[in-house]
Design an enzyme around this catalytic site. Structure first.
Site, PDB file in Angstrom:
ATOM      1  N   ASP A  23      46.339  49.411  40.332  1.00  0.00           N
ATOM      2  CA  ASP A  23      44.931  49.040  40.247  1.00  0.00           C
ATOM      3  C   ASP A  23      44.699  47.912  41.273  1.00  0.00           C
ATOM      4  O   ASP A  23      45.627  47.424  41.924  1.00  0.00           O
ATOM      5  CB  ASP A  23      44.541  48.637  38.822  1.00  0.00           C
TER       6      ASP A  23
HETATM    7  C1  BGC Z   1      39.248  48.950  38.265  1.00  0.00           C
HETATM    8  C2  BGC Z   1      39.572  50.401  38.545  1.00  0.00           C
HETATM    9  C3  BGC Z   1      38.943  50.850  39.826  1.00  0.00           C
HETATM   10  C4  BGC Z   1      39.385  49.927  40.943  1.00  0.00           C
HETATM   11  C5  BGC Z   1      38.849  50.314  42.309  1.00  0.00           C
HETATM   12  C6  BGC Z   1      39.504  48.062  39.462  1.00  0.00           C
HETATM   13  O1  BGC Z   1      39.000  46.795  39.255  1.00  0.00           O
HETATM   14  O2  BGC Z   1      40.018  48.508  37.173  1.00  0.00           O
HETATM   15  O3  BGC Z   1      39.131  51.184  37.474  1.00  0.00           O
HETATM   16  O4  BGC Z   1      39.285  52.184  40.102  1.00  0.00           O
HETATM   17  O5  BGC Z   1      38.958  48.615  40.648  1.00  0.00           O
HETATM   18  O6  BGC Z   1      37.512  50.121  42.436  1.00  0.00           O
END
Ligand code: BGC
Length: 755
Positions: free
Chosen positions: A281
């Protein structure tokens, strides 16, 4: 040896098996040409910003990094022209010309935003869920995207957690069905087709169990609970062929998911046979420093060794892996394996055949926001609404008379899409006021705001940190309230659109108080005091505590955040063009103190009395019952359904045999309607204390007024299984009880014996 293992893993999933051998050979040829720096480069996922930036960091010098072969993929870039620029740099200006993966968060629609996932799940309609994902894929790929950071399949049993809005609620059975439908919708059966994109199952794992419902918080859970309650939807998504997995921010058994080799290798690859790639993530690798796992070099090496292949934004891999290799902390094989998985995905997407296959500018014009798409978004929204109460059967309203439409969300375009709609455009959304005027023609519709979403300026500031969604009116609360009350007094009925702003749920939007904000509660009380019929159209990204409102003489239609067709869809249901059929997919508590509360809890050794009365030395509260405000699976209709004559196909079965339950359902009301027939199972005696009951089957049916249907739901041998103390998936002989009905309190019951 390694190739053989990969072939086996790929073969395990029929989706991957076609041409697997050819693909592997082509990837090997490319790998042999790559320097170690180029291999590490493929593990680097960056965002040039401007699109989505959810963390603190935004990538720098992206262009020169692509040229140097230091980037494997981008997100936050969209549109055929822009993506083409990036792709051309990679293809023409880097030494090996390897195309980029182009990712995006397409959470509930691309430009044609449909209901937030929690809302969509409330439809209990897997065909619709799949169609929604197909539409999202068609639009996103028309805009150059080939990889989607969805579905989010995290089980969530704590409505304080803002991201409960992004998933399918509390139940692993329903969650698994939805995970499967979404993966199939996004990926189709050919990932290289120009209207399909790679799915990314997230957040692996257990992210929805953040302690105290606070986002990014720690998770601590037994393996029994993990395997039986939280892991099934991830596994279902993998079985459906999901091409990628995103690791979560939280720790699992003390080790952050992004560096957890039990999770990413033993479970995901070895036990489940996952053949795709794992991405972190947003900066979750770097965040392991704060978790206390070491410096950037140490946590990056830990992540790679654990089985993480791609590093989102943090660039720990990019800046430290070579050093770790030189110092013997990782091996070249570790790096090559990760790179191989990323390249495999690019092959599957067809990017090596044609890096520009998703970049046809004609398609964007034709496929995005097409009329059909908006029609589907409207249908999805109507099917996601849950009728919580219909006082005096005031709903549906007639398209006649004088209707007062009030509330801070009745004419608020910016709050229609809901959280996590970065690719959508709220300017395209239909407000409730517009929707009522479109559909309710024949009625006189007049509007008054009546209240701010919240009068608390600090709260509004925090909510608005993610985009302005709470505007505090310059007029005094009294003036606004009086206007709404005066309008109601001169109308036949009042419809109040109240609840949460878009950014009151979603990422980093946890709340300790999940009631309707006080400013709006005051408005509701004042409207009820007028004595006019009151309809509450309730918007939220989570279950709310609404005991006070539910006790009032009002009707309540829960609409979540409905998306771009919000106003039209709400009008369709309020005026009876569609009879609501949604059912709650997460329990609504009486108060925050009851959390976590969910239908499949275990029975304790000292259960509370059936009567609901408090009893000393029993598992109950002094100040609230154990039962929730609204149970899982709950939802009314404009018509009524009667269940009778539940019977089983057999009284006794052997292991390996299926059993069917048949029930008669009759539409006893005045409208055609749809009903979700639900089947719950209790394993009466077994080696691991069983949940009180668990959802194990459902069917959505449509019945005309007076019509009756026999509904049969079959339980397969797997439906009787659970993970035992050795984490083996087994069924144990003995009695099973089946409950069938309209929600998780279903009381028609039959028993059978498993020999
Ligand atoms: C979130 C994810 C997301 C990623 C990219 C993160 O902060 O937890 O769900 O896909 O950002 O935008």
């Amino acid at each position: 040896m390694h190739n053989k293992k990969i072939v086996l893993a790929l073969m395990a999933l029929s989706f991957w098996s076609a041409q697997a051998q050819k693909r592997i050979q082509e990837v090997e040829v490319l790998l042999n040409k790559m320097t170690i720096e180029e291999k590490i480069g493929q593990l680097n996922l960056l965002t040039p910003g401007g699109g989505v930036a959810t963390g603190e960091v935004v990538s720098k010098d992206v262009e020169s990094k692509i040229k140097n072969g230091q980037v494997g993929g981008l997100f936050g870039v969209s549109g055929p022209e822009k993506v083409r620029i990036a792709q051309e740099i990679a293809v023409n200006n880097s030494r090996l010309g390897i195309p980029l993966l182009i990712g995006s968060d397409v959470i509930h629609g691309y430009k044609t935003t449909y209901p937030i996932p929690l809302g969509l799940s409330s439809s209990w309609d897997m065909e619709l869920v799949k169609q929604a994902a197909q539409m999202a894929a068609k639009e996103a790929t028309a805009d150059g995207i080939n990889w989607n950071f969805s579905p989010m399949v995290d089980i969530a049993r704590d409505p304080r957690w803002g991201r409960i809005s992004e998933g399918a609620g509390e139940d692993p059975y329903l969650g698994s069905k939805i995970a499967e439908a979404m993966v199939k919708g996004y990926q189709g059966d050919d990932l290289s087709a120009t209207h399909t994109m790679l799915a990314c199952v997230k957040h692996f794992a257990l992210y929805g169990a953040s302690e105290a419902g606070r986002d990014y918080h720690t998770v601590d859970m037994s393996k029994i609970k993990m395997f039986n309650q939280y892991l099934p939807p991830y596994e279902a998504a993998i079985r459906a062929g999901a091409a990628s997995v995103m690791s979560s921010f939280n720790d699992v058994d003390g080790v952050p998911a992004s560096g957890n080799s039990w999770l990413l290798t033993d479970l995901l690859r070895d036990r489940w046979g996952f053949g795709g790639f794992v991405v972190s993530d947003y900066t979750s690798v770097n965040e392991m420093i704060a978790h206390g796992l070491g410096d950037l070099q140490a946590v990056s090496a830990l992540a790679l060794k654990a089985g993480l292949d791609m590093d989102m934004v943090g660039e720990g891999f990019q800046t430290t892996l070579k050093k770790s290799l030189d110092q013997g902390k990782v091996t070249e094989t570790d790096i090559t394996n990760a790179c191989r998985r990323v390249l495999e995905a690019k092959y599957l997407s067809g990017l090596f055949d044609d890096p520009y296959r998703y970049l046809d500018p004609q398609r964007a014009k034709k496929d995005i926001l097409a009329e059909d798409n908006r029609a589907l978004a409207r249908k999805l929204a109507t099917h996601s609404f849950v009728l919580l109460k219909n006082h005096n059967n005031i709903l549906p309203l007639k398209k006649a008379g004088k209707i007062a439409l009030v509330g801070p969300l009745a004419d608020s375009r910016e709050n229609m899409l809901g959280t996590w709609a970065p690719t959508g455009d709220f300017n395209l959304a239909v407000t409730i006021l517009e929707g009522f005027k479109n559909v309710g023609a024949g009625a006189i519709i007049q509007f008054a705001k009546g209240a701010n979403i919240s009068d608390d300026t600090d709260f509004a500031k925090n909510v608005n940190a993610l985009g302005e969604r709470i505007v505090i009116d310059e007029r005094s609360s009294e003036t606004m309230l009086k206007e709404a009350v005066d309008l109601t007094n001169t109308s036949d009925v009042v419809v109040a659109v109240v609840g949460e702003a878009s950014e009151m749920s979603g990422e980093s939007s946890s709340r300790t108080d999940i009631s309707i904000p006080e400013s709006q509660k005051r408005l509701i009380r004042a409207l009820v005091d007028t004595g006019k019929p009151v309809v509450l159209v309730l918007m939220s990204g989570r279950p709310l505590t609404i005991s006070e409102e539910l006790d009032m003489p009002v009707s309540i239609l829960q609409v979540w955040h409905p998306g771009v067709e919000a106003g039209n869809a709400i009008a369709d249901v309020v005026f009876g063009d569609y009879n609501p059929s949604g059912k709650l997919t997460a329990t609504w508590p009486i108060n925050v103190g009851q959390i976590p509360i969910y239908h499949s809890a275990k029975v304790t050794g000292r259960p509370a009395p059936e009567s609901g009365e408090f009893q000393k030395f029993r598992s109950n509260y002094l100040d609230a019952p154990n039962t929730p405000l609204l149970p899982f699976g709950y939802g009314l209709s404009y018509t009524t359904f009667e269940y009778s004559d539940l019977r089983l196909s057999k009284k006794e079965i052997g292991r390996g045999e299926s059993i069917s339950a048949t029930v008669t359902v009759k539409n006893t009301g005045d409208h055609t309607g749809e009903e979700v027939v639900q089947l719950y199972l209790r394993d009466v005696v077994r080696s691991i204390a069983p949940p009180k009951r668990q959802l194990k089957g459902f069917q959505k049916i449509k019945l005309k007024k007076g019509e009756r249907k026999e509904v049969t739901i079959t339980l397969t041998p797997d439906d009787l299984k659970f993970y035992d103390a050795q984490l083996e998936f087994v069924s144990e002989p003995g009695e099973f009880k089946i409950f069938v009905g309209t929600d998780s309190n279903a009381d028609l019951s039959e028993s059978f014996i498993l020999r």
